[in-house]
Design an enzyme around this catalytic site. Structure first.
Site, PDB file in Angstrom:
ATOM      1  N   GLU A  30       6.215  58.044  66.686  1.00  0.00           N
ATOM      2  CA  GLU A  30       5.195  58.147  67.739  1.00  0.00           C
ATOM      3  C   GLU A  30       5.550  57.317  68.958  1.00  0.00           C
ATOM      4  OE1 GLU A  30       4.668  57.026  64.663  1.00  0.00           O
ATOM      5  OE2 GLU A  30       3.226  58.302  63.624  1.00  0.00           O
ATOM      6  N   GLY A  70      13.521  54.516  62.482  1.00  0.00           N
ATOM      7  CA  GLY A  70      14.405  54.489  63.652  1.00  0.00           C
ATOM      8  C   GLY A  70      13.519  54.241  64.850  1.00  0.00           C
ATOM      9  N   HIS A  71      13.582  53.050  65.414  1.00  0.00           N
ATOM     10  CA  HIS A  71      12.698  52.665  66.515  1.00  0.00           C
ATOM     11  C   HIS A  71      13.529  52.482  67.781  1.00  0.00           C
ATOM     12  CE1 HIS A  71       9.559  51.012  63.441  1.00  0.00           C
ATOM     13  NE2 HIS A  71       9.815  52.292  63.298  1.00  0.00           N
ATOM     14  N   THR A 129      15.250  60.583  54.061  1.00  0.00           N
ATOM     15  CA  THR A 129      16.339  60.154  54.940  1.00  0.00           C
ATOM     16  C   THR A 129      17.603  59.838  54.133  1.00  0.00           C
ATOM     17  OG1 THR A 129      15.576  57.880  54.793  1.00  0.00           O
ATOM     18  CG2 THR A 129      14.744  59.186  56.638  1.00  0.00           C
ATOM     19  N   GLN A 156       7.198  54.337  60.008  1.00  0.00           N
ATOM     20  CA  GLN A 156       6.625  55.633  59.624  1.00  0.00           C
ATOM     21  C   GLN A 156       5.216  55.789  60.218  1.00  0.00           C
ATOM     22  OE1 GLN A 156       8.129  53.720  56.649  1.00  0.00           O
ATOM     23  NE2 GLN A 156       9.936  54.485  57.665  1.00  0.00           N
TER      24      GLN A 156
END
Ligand code: GDP
Ligand code: IMO
Ligand code: MG
Length: 437
Positions: free
Chosen positions: A21, A47-48, A138, A233
């Site tokens: 998001e 993954g940010h 993943t 998440q």
């Protein structure tokens, strides 16, 4: 709808959809006001992405506070840690001139370690499933590592510093997996000795970063430091509140903070739910508002909707209010950061799903156990917007109408609006976030 918020000491960033998001971007921004930024669950399935002055950083395991040199980044005990990914990420941050030392990055001694056996089991299991049963994990070993934690045989970070303990722990976790690898899946796997040597060596690398992070945070909170908890998440991927079985293996919602990092003597003052102005999902599972149309392809393309961890194309759909309302309740959200508004700019048609038809009834909120593959989403057309920000850097009236509608449907205020991937492409609703006071 904007409410003034008195000063707050603790804030949580919670993904309110199926992940991706924009939590990294929002955490990075808010970490400028934080003393500590804490990951409390998940692992390098996350993954940010953070973009500052055109420079992109993708973090999988290190908290998104790391770019704010003054604050301490903490990997709490609820995280599952792949020590090899940790080393790679630290090395690449240092190579990019980011300050990363044992003083500003702390890893819980009590976090569980992802071993090669967990990764292999995750990948092999997924490959063996039929396409409709695949969760689309993943492949990072997240599920099997949490399984071993729950069955009380996990390898902890503290175990990495002693080869005898490592041997004992690895024998235990390989005992049953060996049967699966040999008999069921017929695959090769590393010997215990190889895995002991690999993990021990990585343990030596990690040693300067380890700490009792529970006591560290306890002290910080008692000294009135500001603590930001960074979720990975999203609520709909929560093992308990999510769209089971198409979920991850941790508590991604607010409860994960209490079990995965500890917040001794305190509550979380503000819970910021991060929503995209539309919806995406990576991996399998039902997706009521999914768009397999040219508009969907346009949003996918303009929003660059590719997974930051696996590079997979993210599925795209309209904003789903029944899911949004549920996420607000399931994670006790107090405010919204609405992201990727810019991606919807210039669309000629804009729709949102305001309710579901399910089992002959209409629902404006989903609930655990509702079979999302069987709902009929009810859409309404809403006025499209040409621009989010005007030339004076203010929200346009069209953007404000969309935001008001989201607030009204969600029942909580929008306090941040993101309109691009850069750190500065963020509008704050003035004086509403207590964490900034
Ligand atoms: P996370 O997992 O929640 O941190 O989100 P990801 O980083 O995986 O995915 C969000 C993507 O959208 C990243 O590529 C961000 O750089 C980008 N992003 C974040 N906010 C915005 C925004 O408001 N507009 C646009 N266009 N991109 C954004
Ligand atoms: P961030 O923090 C989006 C999804 C996977 C799969 C399911 C289970 O970047 O938002 P796992 O490997 O956890 O067992 O996979 O969860 N998933 C994510 N989707 N963003 C993530 O993290 C995700 N982490 C896991 O695609 O459907
Ligand atoms: Mg992501």
């Amino acid at each position: 709808m904007s409410t003034n918020q008195s000063q707050s000491q603790t804030m949580a960033i919670i993904g309110a959809q199926w992940g991706d998001e924009g939590k990294g971007k929002i955490t990075d921004f808010l970490s400028q006001y934080a003393d500590y930024v804490v990951r409390f669950q998940g692992g390098n399935n996350a993954g940010h992405t953070i973009i500052v002055d055109g420079k992109k950083t993708v973090l999988h395991i290190i908290p998104s506070g790391i770019l704010s040199g003054h604050c301490i980044s903490v990997i709490g005990h609820g995280v599952v840690l792949d020590p090899e990914v940790f080393k790679k990420e630290v090395d690449s941050l240092i190579a990019a001139d980011v300050k990363v030392t044992g003083a500003n990055l702390k890893v819980s001694l009590n976090a569980n370690v992802i071993t090669r056996y967990h990764q292999l089991l995750d990948q092999t299991r997924e490959n063996a499933k039929s396409s409709e049963k695949k969760i689309g994990t993943t492949g990072r070993g997240i599920g099997p590592t949490y399984e071993d934690r729950t069955s009380r045989r996990g390898v902890k970070v503290a175990d990495l510093f002693n080869k005898d303990i490592l041997k004992e722990k690895l024998e235990l976790i390989l005992q049953e997996k060996e049967v699966l690898f040999k008999e069921l899946y017929k695959i090769e796997y590393p010997s215990i000795n190889e895995e002991i040597e690999r993990l021990y060596e990585l343990g030596q690398y990690i040693f300067p970063f380890v700490a009792d992070t529970f006591s560290l945070l306890d002290k910080a909170l008692s000294e009135n430091k500001k603590v930001l908890y960074e979720g990975a998440q999203g609520v709909l991927l929560d093992i308990d509140y999510g769209t089971y079985p198409f979920v991850t293996s941790s508590n991604t919602s607010i409860g994960g903070i209490y079990t995965g990092a500890g917040i001794p003597g305190h509550n979380v003052d503000e819970v910021l739910g991060i929503f995209k102005a539309y919806t995406t999902r990576v991996g399998g599972g039902p997706f009521p508002t999914e768009l397999n149309t040219p508009i969907g392809a346009h949003i996918q393309d303009k929003g660059k909707e590719f997974g930051a961890t696996t590079g997979r194309q993210r599925r795209v759909g309209w904003l789903d209010v029944p899911l949004l309302r549920y996420a607000v309740k399931a994670s006790n959200l107090t405010a919204i950061a609405l992201t990727k508004m810019d991606v919807l700019e210039d669309l000629e048609e804009l729709q949102i799903c305001y309710a579901y038809e399910y089992d002959g009834k209409e629902y404006d909120q989903t609930f655990p156990g509702m079979d999302l593959s069987k709902v009929k989403p009810l859409f309404k057309t809403v006025p499209p917007f040409k621009k989010i920000m005007d030339d004076q850097g203010k929200l346009t009236d069209d953007a404000i109408s969309y935001i008001r509608m989201v607030e009204q449907m969600a029942g909580i205020p929008v306090k941040m609006v993101a309109y691009g991937p850069e750190r500065q492409q963020l509008h704050l609703v003035e004086n509403t976030l207590g964490f900034l006071n």
